[in-house]
Design a protein around this motif. Structure first.
Motif, PDB file in Angstrom:
ATOM      1  N   ASN A  98      29.193 -10.623  56.843  1.00 36.09           N
ATOM      2  CA  ASN A  98      29.424 -11.399  58.062  1.00 36.09           C
ATOM      3  C   ASN A  98      30.853 -11.925  57.983  1.00 36.09           C
ATOM      4  O   ASN A  98      31.091 -13.077  57.661  1.00 36.09           O
ATOM      5  CB  ASN A  98      28.408 -12.535  58.179  1.00 36.09           C
ATOM      6  CG  ASN A  98      28.465 -13.208  59.530  1.00 36.09           C
ATOM      7  OD1 ASN A  98      29.404 -13.005  60.304  1.00 36.09           O
ATOM      8  ND2 ASN A  98      27.474 -14.005  59.818  1.00 36.09           N
ATOM      9  N   LEU A 148      32.104 -15.135  59.973  1.00 36.79           N
ATOM     10  CA  LEU A 148      31.679 -16.392  59.355  1.00 36.79           C
ATOM     11  C   LEU A 148      32.535 -16.712  58.132  1.00 36.79           C
ATOM     12  O   LEU A 148      33.003 -17.844  57.963  1.00 36.79           O
ATOM     13  CB  LEU A 148      30.204 -16.325  58.963  1.00 36.79           C
ATOM     14  CG  LEU A 148      29.649 -17.536  58.213  1.00 36.79           C
ATOM     15  CD1 LEU A 148      29.712 -18.790  59.070  1.00 36.79           C
ATOM     16  CD2 LEU A 148      28.232 -17.264  57.740  1.00 36.79           C
ATOM     17  N   GLN A 177      34.963 -20.053  57.676  1.00 35.09           N
ATOM     18  CA  GLN A 177      34.731 -20.939  56.543  1.00 35.09           C
ATOM     19  C   GLN A 177      35.949 -21.000  55.626  1.00 35.09           C
ATOM     20  O   GLN A 177      36.309 -22.075  55.126  1.00 35.09           O
ATOM     21  CB  GLN A 177      33.492 -20.480  55.755  1.00 35.09           C
ATOM     22  CG  GLN A 177      32.214 -20.756  56.492  1.00 35.09           C
ATOM     23  CD  GLN A 177      30.995 -20.214  55.783  1.00 35.09           C
ATOM     24  OE1 GLN A 177      31.059 -19.243  55.038  1.00 35.09           O
ATOM     25  NE2 GLN A 177      29.841 -20.840  56.028  1.00 35.09           N
ATOM     26  N   GLU A 228      27.137 -21.256  66.944  1.00 31.64           N
ATOM     27  CA  GLU A 228      26.031 -22.209  66.832  1.00 31.64           C
ATOM     28  C   GLU A 228      25.732 -22.508  65.365  1.00 31.64           C
ATOM     29  O   GLU A 228      25.462 -23.649  64.998  1.00 31.64           O
ATOM     30  CB  GLU A 228      24.795 -21.656  67.535  1.00 31.64           C
ATOM     31  CG  GLU A 228      24.917 -21.665  69.038  1.00 31.64           C
ATOM     32  CD  GLU A 228      23.786 -20.942  69.732  1.00 31.64           C
ATOM     33  OE1 GLU A 228      22.838 -20.464  69.057  1.00 31.64           O
ATOM     34  OE2 GLU A 228      23.832 -20.837  70.972  1.00 31.64           O
ATOM     35  N   GLN A 229      25.801 -21.485  64.520  1.00 29.48           N
ATOM     36  CA  GLN A 229      25.574 -21.649  63.081  1.00 29.48           C
ATOM     37  C   GLN A 229      26.620 -22.585  62.477  1.00 29.48           C
ATOM     38  O   GLN A 229      26.340 -23.318  61.535  1.00 29.48           O
ATOM     39  CB  GLN A 229      25.628 -20.275  62.407  1.00 29.48           C
ATOM     40  CG  GLN A 229      25.324 -20.263  60.942  1.00 29.48           C
ATOM     41  CD  GLN A 229      25.376 -18.847  60.375  1.00 29.48           C
ATOM     42  OE1 GLN A 229      25.551 -17.872  61.082  1.00 29.48           O
ATOM     43  NE2 GLN A 229      25.225 -18.746  59.080  1.00 29.48           N
ATOM     44  N   LEU A 230      27.826 -22.584  63.020  1.00 29.89           N
ATOM     45  CA  LEU A 230      28.911 -23.428  62.533  1.00 29.89           C
ATOM     46  C   LEU A 230      28.950 -24.795  63.222  1.00 29.89           C
ATOM     47  O   LEU A 230      29.897 -25.552  63.067  1.00 29.89           O
ATOM     48  CB  LEU A 230      30.255 -22.716  62.727  1.00 29.89           C
ATOM     49  CG  LEU A 230      30.454 -21.489  61.840  1.00 29.89           C
ATOM     50  CD1 LEU A 230      31.619 -20.656  62.339  1.00 29.89           C
ATOM     51  CD2 LEU A 230      30.668 -21.914  60.398  1.00 29.89           C
ATOM     52  N   ASP A 231      27.926 -25.090  64.022  1.00 26.99           N
ATOM     53  CA  ASP A 231      27.817 -26.359  64.753  1.00 26.99           C
ATOM     54  C   ASP A 231      28.953 -26.568  65.742  1.00 26.99           C
ATOM     55  O   ASP A 231      29.366 -27.705  65.993  1.00 26.99           O
ATOM     56  CB  ASP A 231      27.727 -27.556  63.795  1.00 26.99           C
ATOM     57  CG  ASP A 231      26.396 -27.596  63.067  1.00 26.99           C
ATOM     58  OD1 ASP A 231      25.388 -27.166  63.665  1.00 26.99           O
ATOM     59  OD2 ASP A 231      26.376 -28.034  61.914  1.00 26.99           O
ATOM     60  N   GLU A 286      25.897 -16.831  68.400  1.00 26.59           N
ATOM     61  CA  GLU A 286      25.042 -17.243  67.281  1.00 26.59           C
ATOM     62  C   GLU A 286      25.894 -17.741  66.110  1.00 26.59           C
ATOM     63  O   GLU A 286      25.536 -18.719  65.446  1.00 26.59           O
ATOM     64  CB  GLU A 286      24.146 -16.091  66.852  1.00 26.59           C
ATOM     65  CG  GLU A 286      23.083 -15.758  67.889  1.00 26.59           C
ATOM     66  CD  GLU A 286      22.342 -14.467  67.594  1.00 26.59           C
ATOM     67  OE1 GLU A 286      22.713 -13.735  66.643  1.00 26.59           O
ATOM     68  OE2 GLU A 286      21.387 -14.177  68.337  1.00 26.59           O
ATOM     69  N   LEU A 287      27.018 -17.080  65.859  1.00 30.43           N
ATOM     70  CA  LEU A 287      27.923 -17.510  64.788  1.00 30.43           C
ATOM     71  C   LEU A 287      28.427 -18.923  65.042  1.00 30.43           C
ATOM     72  O   LEU A 287      28.388 -19.781  64.167  1.00 30.43           O
ATOM     73  CB  LEU A 287      29.101 -16.545  64.677  1.00 30.43           C
ATOM     74  CG  LEU A 287      30.290 -17.010  63.833  1.00 30.43           C
ATOM     75  CD1 LEU A 287      29.909 -17.066  62.355  1.00 30.43           C
ATOM     76  CD2 LEU A 287      31.479 -16.104  64.045  1.00 30.43           C
TER      77      LEU A 287
END
Length: 135
Positions: free
Chosen positions: A75, A78, A82, A110-113, A107-108
């Motif tokens: 991924n 991501l 990061q 959202e995963q990272l807020d 989705e990425l």
């Protein structure tokens, strides 16, 4: 991860061809108007990159676009975000935009807020009506 130094432009162009992004991001890289660009490699192959820049329209954020090669097993997007958060002194919050059809990126984020702050709706135009005015 490697920081872009300016002499890998052809690799950057190749990496971006997997995306449907606007050409202005490539222009930012070509004109050296970016804050920083990081490139992700798997062995010797460039598999992703993140480009950041500032805008006079929104001076209180740092714009970014992240790209990943769809054939990569990781991924990459991501990992790039990061990496930037861990290794850059970000004085401004990150901001980006995307089409709702890019479900993987939604989705990425959202995963990272990351939060959605605005949706823009495009109008449906009757082009025949507008072309009649030009005749």
């Amino acid at each position: 991860m490697k920081k872009y130094t300016g002499n890998q432009l052809n690799k950057v162009k190749d990496s971006m061809k997997y995306s449907y992004e606007e050409p202005f991001v490539l222009h930012i890289v070509e004109q050296q108007k970016y804050e920083f660009v990081y490139m992700a490699y798997e062995e010797e192959n460039l598999v992703g990159l993140i480009v950041t820049w500032k805008s006079k329209l929104h001076p209180n954020c740092l714009y970014f676009r992240v790209y990943g090669n769809p054939s990569s097993s990781q991924n990459v997007e991501l990992q790039l975000i990061q990496y930037v958060k861990q290794n850059e002194m970000l004085e401004l919050p990150l901001q980006t935009s995307l089409w709702e059809t890019t479900k993987k990126q939604m989705e990425l984020y959202e995963q990272l807020d990351l939060n959605i702050i605005r949706k823009t709706y495009m109008p449906k135009l009757d082009l025949d009506q507008h072309f009649q005015v030009l005749d």
